[in-house]
Design a protein around this motif. Structure first.
Motif, PDB file in Angstrom:
ATOM      1  N   ALA A 164      34.256  11.032   9.010  1.00  0.00           N
ATOM      2  CA  ALA A 164      33.765   9.847   8.309  1.00  0.00           C
ATOM      3  C   ALA A 164      32.477   9.365   8.954  1.00  0.00           C
ATOM      4  O   ALA A 164      32.336   9.390  10.182  1.00  0.00           O
ATOM      5  N   LEU A 165      31.537   8.933   8.118  1.00  0.00           N
ATOM      6  CA  LEU A 165      30.267   8.412   8.594  1.00  0.00           C
ATOM      7  C   LEU A 165      30.123   6.974   8.108  1.00  0.00           C
ATOM      8  O   LEU A 165      30.271   6.692   6.910  1.00  0.00           O
ATOM      9  N   ILE A 166      29.857   6.063   9.055  1.00  0.00           N
ATOM     10  CA  ILE A 166      29.764   4.634   8.757  1.00  0.00           C
ATOM     11  C   ILE A 166      28.331   4.196   9.019  1.00  0.00           C
ATOM     12  O   ILE A 166      27.864   4.228  10.167  1.00  0.00           O
ATOM     13  N   ILE A 167      27.618   3.792   7.958  1.00  0.00           N
ATOM     14  CA  ILE A 167      26.204   3.447   8.066  1.00  0.00           C
ATOM     15  C   ILE A 167      26.031   1.935   8.040  1.00  0.00           C
ATOM     16  O   ILE A 167      26.403   1.266   7.077  1.00  0.00           O
ATOM     17  N   ARG A 168      25.446   1.418   9.126  1.00  0.00           N
ATOM     18  CA  ARG A 168      25.061   0.009   9.219  1.00  0.00           C
ATOM     19  C   ARG A 168      23.539  -0.046   9.076  1.00  0.00           C
ATOM     20  O   ARG A 168      22.815   0.576   9.842  1.00  0.00           O
ATOM     21  N   ILE A 227      30.711  -2.790   3.063  1.00  0.00           N
ATOM     22  CA  ILE A 227      31.350  -3.111   4.334  1.00  0.00           C
ATOM     23  C   ILE A 227      30.427  -4.037   5.123  1.00  0.00           C
ATOM     24  O   ILE A 227      29.292  -4.290   4.719  1.00  0.00           O
ATOM     25  N   TYR A 228      30.908  -4.529   6.249  1.00  0.00           N
ATOM     26  CA  TYR A 228      30.036  -5.246   7.180  1.00  0.00           C
ATOM     27  C   TYR A 228      30.460  -4.910   8.606  1.00  0.00           C
ATOM     28  O   TYR A 228      31.594  -5.206   9.006  1.00  0.00           O
ATOM     29  N   VAL A 229      29.557  -4.282   9.354  1.00  0.00           N
ATOM     30  CA  VAL A 229      29.804  -3.931  10.758  1.00  0.00           C
ATOM     31  C   VAL A 229      29.067  -4.941  11.633  1.00  0.00           C
ATOM     32  O   VAL A 229      27.833  -4.931  11.680  1.00  0.00           O
ATOM     33  N   PRO A 230      29.765  -5.840  12.315  1.00  0.00           N
ATOM     34  CA  PRO A 230      29.111  -6.862  13.129  1.00  0.00           C
ATOM     35  C   PRO A 230      28.184  -6.259  14.186  1.00  0.00           C
ATOM     36  O   PRO A 230      28.370  -5.121  14.628  1.00  0.00           O
ATOM     37  N   ASN A 231      27.189  -7.045  14.583  1.00  0.00           N
ATOM     38  CA  ASN A 231      26.177  -6.547  15.518  1.00  0.00           C
ATOM     39  C   ASN A 231      26.720  -6.251  16.911  1.00  0.00           C
ATOM     40  O   ASN A 231      26.106  -5.485  17.663  1.00  0.00           O
ATOM     41  N   ASP A 232      27.845  -6.851  17.269  1.00  0.00           N
ATOM     42  CA  ASP A 232      28.387  -6.591  18.604  1.00  0.00           C
ATOM     43  C   ASP A 232      29.192  -5.297  18.673  1.00  0.00           C
ATOM     44  O   ASP A 232      29.699  -4.941  19.742  1.00  0.00           O
ATOM     45  N   ILE A 233      29.304  -4.613  17.560  1.00  0.00           N
ATOM     46  CA  ILE A 233      29.985  -3.310  17.537  1.00  0.00           C
ATOM     47  C   ILE A 233      28.943  -2.226  17.775  1.00  0.00           C
ATOM     48  O   ILE A 233      27.997  -2.070  16.993  1.00  0.00           O
TER      49      ILE A 233
END
Length: 250
Positions: A134-138, A214-220
């Protein structure tokens, strides 16, 4: 609670007591993420005669009707049924829910026509020799306002066709992105990247999924995670979903 996963010759250790929810919830009203000109989510109590399904209004229980569009009202996971003549259901297609995933952050390039797009070079530079399922793009910048962004008519960034071909070449089965679509908002109905990802109708990759908004927080931090891709059991091409990450140690 720790779990050790042996996968493709590698061992991963994850702490299941530290989940990272990267979904945007379905919330009633206009102050929630929205795309494709769909109405806001509605959550209203049922009325039957004098009875109302709202405790604060005198009802015995909270008993509400909910109206929403999975593609435009929050985080959702879709299958090839989104673009196919055949009636594919995400509930029938997605049967495994844990995957090794890579989180990457990308600043889309401005194109000659003024659009912003994720390129194949972007993907190649950040993924390197990793081959996750799986690829998660922020996308950057990444303000918290993404959770209530009104995307309709704004021509958001998207994935270029070359980049999607590269993603397919990497062997990615589950693609997650913080935009309303992998494709350009108005592309004359081609939805080219959706077709490339699923190779529809030439050699349809039925097992693959795309998760949007989705939303990936900046602290991740960017890196490798265990992904738990949770979905609601809708017999439909798409469903609201709750992707959850767990940081892993190899």
């Amino acid at each position: 609670m720790f779990v050790v996963i042996n996968h493709k010759g590698k061992s991963y250790k994850a702490d299941l007591d530290k989940p990272i929810d990267i979904s945007i919830p379905l919330r009633a009203g206009e102050k929630s993420v929205n795309a494709w000109n769909v109405p806001p989510v509605k959550i209203v109590p049922v009325h039957v005669g004098d009875w109302v399904g709202e405790v604060s209004l005198g009802g015995s229980v909270n008993f509400r009707n909910i109206a929403f569009n999975p593609h435009g009202n929050g985080t959702h996971t879709e299958c090839v049924g989104h673009i196919s003549k055949e009636n594919y259901s995400i509930n029938q297609i997605l049967k495994k829910f844990f995957f090794i995933a890579e989180v990457i952050s990308i600043l889309p390039d401005e194109l000659a026509n003024g659009d912003y797009a994720i390129t194949a070079e972007h993907i190649q530079n950040v993924v390197g020799d990793k081959r996750p399922e799986a690829l998660i793009i922020r996308t950057v910048s990444n303000p918290p306002s993404k959770i209530d962004m009104q995307y309709s008519g704004t021509n958001p960034p998207y994935i270029s066709e070359d980049a999607m071909r590269f993603i397919v070449a990497l062997g990615i089965d589950h693609l997650l992105i913080d935009l309303p679509s992998v494709d350009k908002e108005k592309d004359e109905g081609k939805v080219a990247c959706h077709h490339i990802f699923w190779d529809y109708p030439n050699n349809t990759q039925v097992h693959k999924t795309i998760t949007e908004l989705i939303y990936v927080p900046n602290d991740i931090l960017d890196g490798t995670y265990l992904l738990n891709l949770q979905i609601a059991s809708f017999e439909n091409d798409a469903t609201p979903s709750k992707p959850v990450l767990y940081k892993v140690v190899m």
